[in-house]
Design a protein around this motif. Structure first.
Motif, PDB file in Angstrom:
ATOM      1  N   MET A 115       1.033  -0.888  -0.123  1.00 45.77           N
ATOM      2  CA  MET A 115       0.077  -0.015  -0.379  1.00 45.77           C
ATOM      3  C   MET A 115       0.513   1.208   0.007  1.00 45.77           C
ATOM      4  N   ARG A 116       0.401   2.444  -0.606  1.00 48.87           N
ATOM      5  CA  ARG A 116       0.762   3.521  -0.061  1.00 48.87           C
ATOM      6  C   ARG A 116       0.647   4.671   0.777  1.00 48.87           C
ATOM      7  N   LEU A 117       1.549   4.501   1.693  1.00 48.26           N
ATOM      8  CA  LEU A 117       0.739   5.020   3.077  1.00 48.26           C
ATOM      9  C   LEU A 117       1.634   6.564   3.423  1.00 48.26           C
ATOM     10  N   ALA A 118       0.705   7.267   3.603  1.00 48.06           N
ATOM     11  CA  ALA A 118       1.441   8.555   4.292  1.00 48.06           C
ATOM     12  C   ALA A 118       1.174   8.567   5.795  1.00 48.06           C
ATOM     13  N   VAL A 119       1.937   8.876   6.703  1.00 44.20           N
ATOM     14  CA  VAL A 119       2.379   9.467   7.835  1.00 44.20           C
ATOM     15  C   VAL A 119       2.183  10.416   8.426  1.00 44.20           C
ATOM     16  N   ILE A 120       1.265  11.321   8.855  1.00 49.74           N
ATOM     17  CA  ILE A 120       1.314  12.406   9.593  1.00 49.74           C
ATOM     18  C   ILE A 120       1.888  13.044  10.291  1.00 49.74           C
ATOM     19  N   GLY A 121       3.746  12.744  10.915  1.00 42.79           N
ATOM     20  CA  GLY A 121       4.022  13.055  12.070  1.00 42.79           C
ATOM     21  C   GLY A 121       4.466  12.095  12.652  1.00 42.79           C
ATOM     22  N   ALA A 122       6.320  11.527  12.818  1.00 44.78           N
ATOM     23  CA  ALA A 122       6.672  10.719  13.056  1.00 44.78           C
ATOM     24  C   ALA A 122       7.317  11.554  14.110  1.00 44.78           C
ATOM     25  N   GLY A 123       6.626  11.435  15.567  1.00 43.99           N
ATOM     26  CA  GLY A 123       7.013  11.387  16.878  1.00 43.99           C
ATOM     27  C   GLY A 123       7.500   9.682  16.876  1.00 43.99           C
ATOM     28  N   ALA A 124       7.050   9.688  18.462  1.00 43.67           N
ATOM     29  CA  ALA A 124       7.670   7.920  18.634  1.00 43.67           C
ATOM     30  C   ALA A 124       7.004   7.182  17.438  1.00 43.67           C
ATOM     31  N   MET A 125       5.459   7.787  17.890  1.00 42.17           N
ATOM     32  CA  MET A 125       4.264   5.891  17.549  1.00 42.17           C
ATOM     33  C   MET A 125       4.620   6.379  16.324  1.00 42.17           C
ATOM     34  N   GLY A 126       4.880   7.700  15.156  1.00 34.71           N
ATOM     35  CA  GLY A 126       4.663   7.507  13.540  1.00 34.71           C
ATOM     36  C   GLY A 126       5.781   7.163  13.085  1.00 34.71           C
ATOM     37  N   GLY A 127       6.656   7.499  13.697  1.00 32.26           N
ATOM     38  CA  GLY A 127       8.121   6.758  13.308  1.00 32.26           C
ATOM     39  C   GLY A 127       8.384   5.337  12.910  1.00 32.26           C
ATOM     40  N   ALA A 128       7.960   4.833  14.452  1.00 34.76           N
ATOM     41  CA  ALA A 128       7.654   3.325  14.290  1.00 34.76           C
ATOM     42  C   ALA A 128       7.037   2.860  14.372  1.00 34.76           C
ATOM     43  N   LEU A 129       5.503   3.303  13.471  1.00 32.98           N
ATOM     44  CA  LEU A 129       4.986   2.722  11.818  1.00 32.98           C
ATOM     45  C   LEU A 129       5.454   2.911  10.961  1.00 32.98           C
ATOM     46  N   ALA A 130       5.715   3.790  10.726  1.00 35.38           N
ATOM     47  CA  ALA A 130       6.765   4.688   9.183  1.00 35.38           C
ATOM     48  C   ALA A 130       7.944   3.197   8.631  1.00 35.38           C
ATOM     49  N   ALA A 131       8.129   3.197  10.106  1.00 33.57           N
ATOM     50  CA  ALA A 131       9.818   2.678   9.704  1.00 33.57           C
ATOM     51  C   ALA A 131       9.438   0.763   9.502  1.00 33.57           C
ATOM     52  N   GLU A 132       8.166   0.246  10.393  1.00 33.68           N
ATOM     53  CA  GLU A 132       7.721  -1.040  10.391  1.00 33.68           C
ATOM     54  C   GLU A 132       7.271  -0.867   9.165  1.00 33.68           C
ATOM     55  N   ALA A 133       6.393  -0.110   8.683  1.00 30.78           N
ATOM     56  CA  ALA A 133       5.651  -0.412   7.205  1.00 30.78           C
ATOM     57  C   ALA A 133       6.640  -0.049   6.127  1.00 30.78           C
ATOM     58  N   ALA A 134       7.539   0.269   6.468  1.00 28.33           N
ATOM     59  CA  ALA A 134       8.995   0.505   5.279  1.00 28.33           C
ATOM     60  C   ALA A 134       9.380  -1.158   5.082  1.00 28.33           C
ATOM     61  N   THR A 135       9.322  -1.546   6.240  1.00 30.75           N
ATOM     62  CA  THR A 135      10.501  -2.855   6.854  1.00 30.75           C
ATOM     63  C   THR A 135       9.633  -3.693   6.173  1.00 30.75           C
ATOM     64  N   ALA A 136       8.467  -3.721   5.843  1.00 32.85           N
ATOM     65  CA  ALA A 136       7.281  -4.714   4.949  1.00 32.85           C
ATOM     66  C   ALA A 136       7.265  -4.558   3.833  1.00 32.85           C
ATOM     67  N   GLY A 137       7.326  -3.587   3.340  1.00 29.46           N
ATOM     68  CA  GLY A 137       7.532  -3.136   1.908  1.00 29.46           C
ATOM     69  C   GLY A 137       6.630  -2.717   1.719  1.00 29.46           C
ATOM     70  N   HIS A 138       5.870  -1.777   2.021  1.00 27.82           N
ATOM     71  CA  HIS A 138       4.759  -0.958   1.732  1.00 27.82           C
ATOM     72  C   HIS A 138       5.689   0.101   1.167  1.00 27.82           C
ATOM     73  N   ASP A 139       4.268   1.195   0.206  1.00 30.10           N
ATOM     74  CA  ASP A 139       5.486   2.988   0.078  1.00 30.10           C
ATOM     75  C   ASP A 139       5.001   3.762   0.428  1.00 30.10           C
ATOM     76  N   VAL A 140       6.231   4.228   1.698  1.00 29.60           N
ATOM     77  CA  VAL A 140       5.571   4.726   2.828  1.00 29.60           C
ATOM     78  C   VAL A 140       6.280   6.712   2.778  1.00 29.60           C
TER      79      VAL A 140
END
Length: 306
Positions: free
Chosen positions: A1-26
């Motif tokens: 999926m193509r994902l935008a994470v608005i706000g990359a603090g602790a929770m947003g940063g973790a989700l963005a990194a882990e979704a990118a590792t899973a192969g999503h377009d983050v």
């Protein structure tokens, strides 16, 4: 999926990194030029237990540069929700699913007001993260995530969000009773976030300090009484048992409001204890302990500027 994470603090940063590792377009959208530059040059490092991963999502301060995405996840602090909605408008189209997993009560109402309710999903997560430095996040605890439609019975958008989150390693349940789940965590947050911020105690120490137990229980029981007055069926004893269990296993994790207090930045007290006070006033339920937390944290914040 193509994902935008608005706000990359602790929770947003973790989700963005882990979704990118899973192969999503983050793609991260954040107002911090320093963070955006770091992520584009070095990626995001996520630490958890003995593991360390470095992921390379895209990052920008200009949401308009991204174009439409499949899912836009909002992880900004509550006081920035209204401004962040403008970024969501820039990355959204009629098929984009918008989801708030923010702390507190009322963020999704702001999004509904500004963006409408079609494809709006909201929920709550029990993952816990803290920022160790620019582009470095400590994923201190994992837990359940619950999502559901903001309005109506169509769970299509929530199913899309759940599918995405599950691929990142975030077990997620879709439920039509998501408001109940949000209030369950709100009760936990009312009891533990301001008490940690005001004492400096980590989550584990908070649960291990006998002098804090009556206050934590009183705050939780007040918030539960408010939820029940709104027609949300929550068992106060179940909540107290859950709070004690979570604190007992929390170790040195720092609750988000303690992190805010240590950084001397505005807290989310307005969508946590203050939200309970406002709801209690609307239904005639007294909330003196939660009101005290609002006053004390407000005084703490003012003290940083004098």
């Amino acid at each position: 999926m193509r994902l935008a994470v608005i706000g990359a603090g602790a929770m947003g940063g973790a989700l963005a990194a882990e979704a990118a590792t899973a192969g999503h377009d983050v793609h991260i959208v954040d107002t911090s030029t320093e963070l955006v530059t770091h992520v584009n040059e070095h990626g995001i490092e996520i630490r958890g237990g003995d593991s360390v991963i470095t992921a390379r999502p895209g990052a920008t301060t200009d949401a308009a540069s991204l174009g439409p995405v499949d899912v836009a996840v909002l992880f900004v602090k509550a006081q920035h929700t209204r401004a962040a909605a403008k970024s969501i408008e820039l990355v959204g189209d009629p098929d984009t699913v918008v989801v708030s997993l923010q702390n507190g009560w009322g963020n999704s109402d702001v999004l509904a007001e500004l963006l409408g309710v079609d494809r709006l999903v909201f929920g709550v997560t029990y993952h816990s993260c803290s920022v160790l430095g620019v582009g470095v996040v400590n994923h201190t605890a994992s837990g359940e995530t619950f999502v559901g439609p903001y309005e109506g019975t169509d769970q299509t958008g929530a199913d899309v969000v759940a599918e995405l989150l599950r691929t990142t390693g975030w077990p997620t349940t879709v439920t039509p009773n998501v408001r109940t789940e949000i209030w369950k965590k709100l009760i936990l947050n009312c009891a533990t976030l301001p008490t940690a911020a005001l004492t400096g105690l980590t989550a584990g120490a908070l649960g291990d300090t006998a002098a804090m137990a009556p206050l934590i229980e009183g705050l939780a029981r007040e918030a539960t009484a408010v939820a029940r007055s709104l027609g949300i069926d929550i068992d106060p004893d179940e909540r107290l048992d859950r709070i004690r269990t979570m604190l007992a296993g929390a170790g040195a994790g720092k609750p988000s409001m303690l992190q805010d207090a240590e950084a001397r930045r505005k807290t989310e007290i307005e969508v946590i204890n203050a939200a309970v006070v406002r709801a209690g006033a609307s239904t005639g339920v007294a909330t003196p302990l939660n009101g005290a937390m609002v006053s004390l944290v407000g005084g703490l914040e003012k003290g940083w500027t004098q």
